[in-house]
Scaffold this motif. Structure first.
Motif, mmCIF file in Angstrom:
data_model
loop_
_atom_site.group_PDB
_atom_site.id
_atom_site.type_symbol
_atom_site.label_atom_id
_atom_site.label_comp_id
_atom_site.label_asym_id
_atom_site.label_seq_id
_atom_site.Cartn_x
_atom_site.Cartn_y
_atom_site.Cartn_z
ATOM 1 N N VAL A 1 0.859 -1.178 0.000
ATOM 2 C CA VAL A 1 0.000 0.000 0.000
ATOM 3 C C VAL A 1 0.895 1.227 0.000
ATOM 4 N N GLY A 2 0.790 2.036 -1.040
ATOM 5 C CA GLY A 2 1.569 3.261 -1.091
ATOM 6 C C GLY A 2 3.059 3.003 -1.084
ATOM 7 N N ARG A 3 3.789 3.981 -0.566
ATOM 8 C CA ARG A 3 5.242 3.904 -0.535
ATOM 9 C C ARG A 3 5.741 4.368 0.828
ATOM 10 N N GLY A 4 6.591 3.552 1.422
ATOM 11 C CA GLY A 4 7.252 3.940 2.647
ATOM 12 C C GLY A 4 6.301 4.217 3.790
ATOM 13 N N PHE A 5 6.670 5.228 4.597
ATOM 14 C CA PHE A 5 5.885 5.573 5.776
ATOM 15 C C PHE A 5 4.483 6.028 5.404
ATOM 16 N N ALA A 6 4.368 6.782 4.314
ATOM 17 C CA ALA A 6 3.046 7.254 3.893
ATOM 18 C C ALA A 6 2.144 6.079 3.550
#
Length: 916
Positions: free
Chosen positions: A871-876
């Motif tokens: 889901v999404g990228r990295g922390f975001a």
């Protein structure tokens, strides 16, 4: 180090492969060859067989097996990666400038641009390269920062619905040398060449651009009741067909596709046109036209009053005289309205239920009490009552002493005649229209004169209600607001008996200014001058229509030749008496593709996915070593059948059992009746059903650890055979090819919805489509939901109970975000009690929730609790997954507890009403 499409993170380990020949020789020498000695006593051992035996020489195939195992281990430890994200320029360590057009034409490929940009920033971060980002649609001076700081802000970047600005950008570029990566929208823009030269003077420039053609849609035009649509493409090519969809609201208020028109681009052509014929009632419901599958603001054509033919009911106070058509009270009115409005005939009480836009009364003086009451109610609800004078009105005693509710002014008895033997003088001409009149700016022909009229009684409010007058100052047209509607009175007849006004083109223009007929043409400069237009809804870069919120109004002069930008966005603007659509494209817009110089490398947006191979190779090495053990035991005679069985069973224990296959043996109704069980509708698509099962399992685990709800394992239900009443929530993923339920199943579903159940419809297409039927999943949802008893829907309001049942939420993302979530609409009488933060909404749980954010994929967990899908990228991305879990928790708590949160915040008001 790269070998073809494979790169290595630790290539120095490959040196160990040179030792394989030495290892081969060592293995060939072990075990050593036996020394042969003849001993006569050996004859006594002939015929005997030892249980264990040792070969005198290792077979070549076993040596090869061992070599392959060692080689796989060495290569696996070297960190091989298929299609590593490197460009052959990884040795560069200088600054990197990323230039984004970020215009409406970038909306279609924005996800691909974001993925490529994320990989570039990751590479720059590994190489410790400073990065600056320049958006040409919001050209703030770029500043170099760490790559990771830009990666954390990627989710906040989005295209805008206007063109990039190139002028003056070259003067704001950073000092020094740097490499440039330019993400282009593929369209030629003024000043692009100058900016390119300035960037090339600072370092190498690489352009990233999608090879797919860009399509756009010109504003729709209506002629003779036919809607004309024109699609554009950026570059000529082979014959291509696109579909233009007409979207609007059905009688229940649900947004959906109402019609579709295929347009074909001929070979080598960049423009395709077609005509769409729709009934007036359907045409009045249109809100936009859209090229299917594009997903950007340029593919949207919003509709306004210029496309909607208004319905006008014409009622005369006397019958037409046979053979004297030109003397008919309605003849000139019909001629003026016929090209641009749909006219209704009939008795007043028969016409009112049809709710026309305008009702015109020609010399109607007296109405029955029931007619007057019904007409007043219709006017107060927003209708326009257009009245014309005549002998009957002049002779009646209507509005003499007291102002009648359906008259804008009080009238004198008898009327006034001018220009005859017994008249007061010559026929009067019209005075120039005042600035505050809706007719301001219209030229008055010299041959328009008035010979008779009804006179208005002097009154303190008279001056404010006069919108047209004669040269001697007497009122010609008066207007009064009545509730949300208005009453307009022409003090002359609708035919040529009292004036020549109905014979002139000015009469048609005056009706257009009053919005009696459709405004076919764009408002002219004179009409826009000095006006203020308030944005009601605006488009974003992806073509989604959003509320304008607190955006300030714009001057009418800015709409004459609009230059779109942050201060003037495409969308719907409300003016003094009409609504105007401002689209990204104009009637004369053409798309010109950008031709880059040969010296500039141009690359696409797609990159082969990066796939680490180390784990696979190490796993292969382990399998080969296991094969070596089994082969060695077999050669020595130590692998007995019982041992082989044990080895086989041990291998089976290492195999992961399939997911939730034992569910079919469960007594589903009994389990669901005794425990809280979340259920999903079986679609027949195995991948989708398994994802739904894993998603509800992940949501159940989240509920178990965070709330007092302890759900049992989720269950897939067959709508035809399973009982639905025992499940509080049904998750229904939409696939384009799932079968429609039978009539019996629909009856069960309607009973389920009416008795407190909830269905979460998930079209799973928020990454490619807006709400409605712009995707195959959306079209299937419409077919599936048509027989269901679904109430009127609306996007989740800020004060809906669903936003606060457990967590306080504003957005409801899943694997995708940005799509509106629809729930049952609030009742019309919902009101906010003073001092309370929320309205007093309906007490029932919304029976349906509709969205397309693919929540099951965001919730999905394996048996060990690990997420199954990114889901999404990295922390975001992890933050987005967390918000999706919170939405699931709120949803289940809303199903189980209803509006208890709403009751909590209204406790003070409830106690106050009870007098406690």
């Amino acid at each position: 180090m790269m070998i073809g499409p494979i790169g290595f993170t630790a290539p120095w380990l490959l040196v160990a492969l040179a030792a394989l020949p030495i290892l081969w020789l060592i293995l060939r020498a072990v075990p050593p060859a036996p020394i042969r000695r003849r001993f006569p006593g050996v004859a006594l051992l002939l015929g005997l067989r030892d249980d264990d035996s040792v070969t005198d020489r290792t077979p070549w195939w076993l040596l090869l097996l061992r070599m392959l195992a060692v080689a796989a281990m060495i290569v696996g430890l070297a960190g091989p990666v298929l299609n590593p994200r490197t460009d052959g320029e990884q040795a560069r360590t200088g600054p990197l400038l990323i230039v984004l057009d970020a215009s409406w034409a970038s909306g279609r490929d924005w996800r691909a641009q974001s993925d490529l940009l994320d990989s570039m920033l990751a590479e720059a971060g590994r190489a410790a390269r400073p990065v600056a980002l320049l958006r040409l649609t919001d050209p703030e001076p770029p500043a170099f920062q760490a790559a990771e700081s830009w990666r954390s802000r990627l989710t906040g970047l989005a295209p805008v619905p206007w063109a990039p600005e190139m002028e003056g950008i070259a003067d704001r570029l950073p000092e020094g040398e740097f490499e440039t990566r330019w993400f282009s929208d593929g369209l030629a823009r003024e000043g692009r060449e100058n900016l390119l030269e300035a960037l090339e003077a600072r370092g190498p420039v690489t352009v990233h651009e999608s090879p797919a053609p860009t399509f756009a849609l010109r504003p729709a035009v209506m002629a003779d009741g036919i809607v004309e649509l024109t699609a554009l493409r950026a570059r000529p090519g082979a014959a291509r067909e696109v579909t233009v969809e007409a979207h609007g609201r059905d009688p229940q208020g649900i947004a959906r596709m109402l019609a579709a028109l295929p347009l074909t681009f001929a070979e080598g052509e960049v423009q395709a046109s077609g005509e769409l014929s729709l009934p007036a009632e359907l045409r009045a419901r249109l809100t936009r036209f859209e090229i299917a599958g594009q997903g950007h603001a340029g593919a949207i054509s919003l509709t306004d009053d210029s496309l909607k033919r208004r319905e006008v009911a014409l009622i005369a106070g006397r019958e037409d005289r046979e053979g004297l058509e030109l003397l008919s009270p309605l003849h000139y009115l019909e001629q003026a309205l016929a090209p641009s409005a749909d006219m209704l005939d009939g008795a007043l009480m028969d016409i009112l239920p049809a709710n026309p836009d305008v009702i015109a009364l020609a010399d109607v003086a007296t109405l029955a009490p029931a007619e007057q009451e019904a007409l007043l109610e219709w006017t107060e609800s927003g209708g326009m009552l257009l009245r014309f004078a005549g002998p009957r009105l002049a002779a009646s005693d209507i509005s003499r002493d007291d102002e009648a509710p359906l008259m804008p002014v009080r009238l004198r008895a008898g009327g006034r005649s001018v220009g005859g033997a017994m008249s007061w003088g010559e026929p009067k001409s019209l005075a120039p229209f005042a600035e505050d009149s809706p007719f301001f700016g219209l030229s008055i022909p010299g041959d328009v004169t008035v010979s008779a009229q009804v006179m208005a009684q002097p009154d303190p409010t008279l001056a404010s209600r006069v919108i047209a007058q004669l040269s001697d100052g007497t009122p010609l047209v008066t207007r009064k607001q009545v509730g949300s509607g208005q009453v307009v009175l022409f003090h002359v007849t609708a035919n040529a008996e009292w004036s020549s006004l109905p014979l002139s083109g000015l009469f048609v223009q005056m009706l257009e200014r009053l919005a009696v007929s459709s405004v076919v043409a764009k408002p002219d400069a004179a009409e826009l001058q000095g006006t203020t237009w308030q944005p009601a809804q605006v488009l974003d870069g992806f073509g989604r229509l959003q509320e304008a919120g607190t955006l300030p109004g714009v001057a009418g002069e800015a709409l004459i030749d609009p230059q779109l930008g942050p201060d003037l966005r495409p969308g719907l603007y409300d003016g003094p008496d009409r609504r105007l659509a401002l689209n990204v494209t104009a009637a004369e817009t053409t798309l010109t593709p950008m031709t880059w110089p040969a010296r500039v490398p141009v690359e696409g947006l797609a990159r082969p996915p990066e796939a680490p191979l180390g784990g696979w190779l190490l796993g292969l090495a382990m399998l080969l070593l296991m094969g070596d053990i089994i082969a060695s035991l077999a050669l020595s005679g130590r692998l007995m059948p019982t041992r082989a069985t044990a080895v086989f069973l041990a291998g089976l224990l290492l195999i992961q059992p399939p997911m939730a296959e034992a569910q079919g043996a469960t007594d589903k109704p009994l389990t669901a009746a005794s425990e809280v069980v979340l259920a999903h509708v079986l679609t027949g698509n195995r991948d989708v059903d398994e994802t739904a099962q894993a998603g509800l399992r992940g949501l159940s685990e989240t509920l178990f650890f965070r709330t007092s709800v302890e759900p049992d394992d989720p269950i897939g239900v067959n709508l035809e055979t399973d009982e639905l009443a025992v499940y509080p929530l049904l998750y229904w993923p939409i696939t384009p090819d799932q079968p429609l339920p039978s009539d019996v199943a629909y009856a069960k579903l309607n009973t389920y919805l009416r008795t407190g159940g909830m269905i979460l419809f998930d079209t799973r297409d928020a990454n490619v489509a807006g709400f409605g039927a712009s995707s195959p999943n959306g079209q299937m949802l419409q077919r599936l939901a048509q027989p269901l008893d679904i109430p009127p829907l609306e996007p989740v309001p800020d004060d809906h109970v669903l936003t606060r049942t457990f967590y306080l939420l504003q957005d409801f993302p899943g694997r995708h975000s940005g799509r509106s979530v629809w729930v049952e609409a609030a009742p019309p009488d919902a009101e906010q009690v003073e001092g309370m933060p929320f309205r007093n909404l309906n007490d029932n749980v919304t029976p349906v929730v509709i969205g397309g954010n693919d929540w099951a994929s965001a919730w999905a967990m394996d048996e060990r609790g690990n997420p199954l899908f990114p889901v999404g990228r990295g922390f975001a991305g992890e933050r987005q997954r967390e918000l999706s879990y919170r939405f699931g928790v709120n949803l289940v708590m809303h199903v189980l507890t209803g509006n208890y949160k709403s009751d909590q915040v209204h406790v003070p008001a409830l106690l106050d009403r009870l007098g406690q």
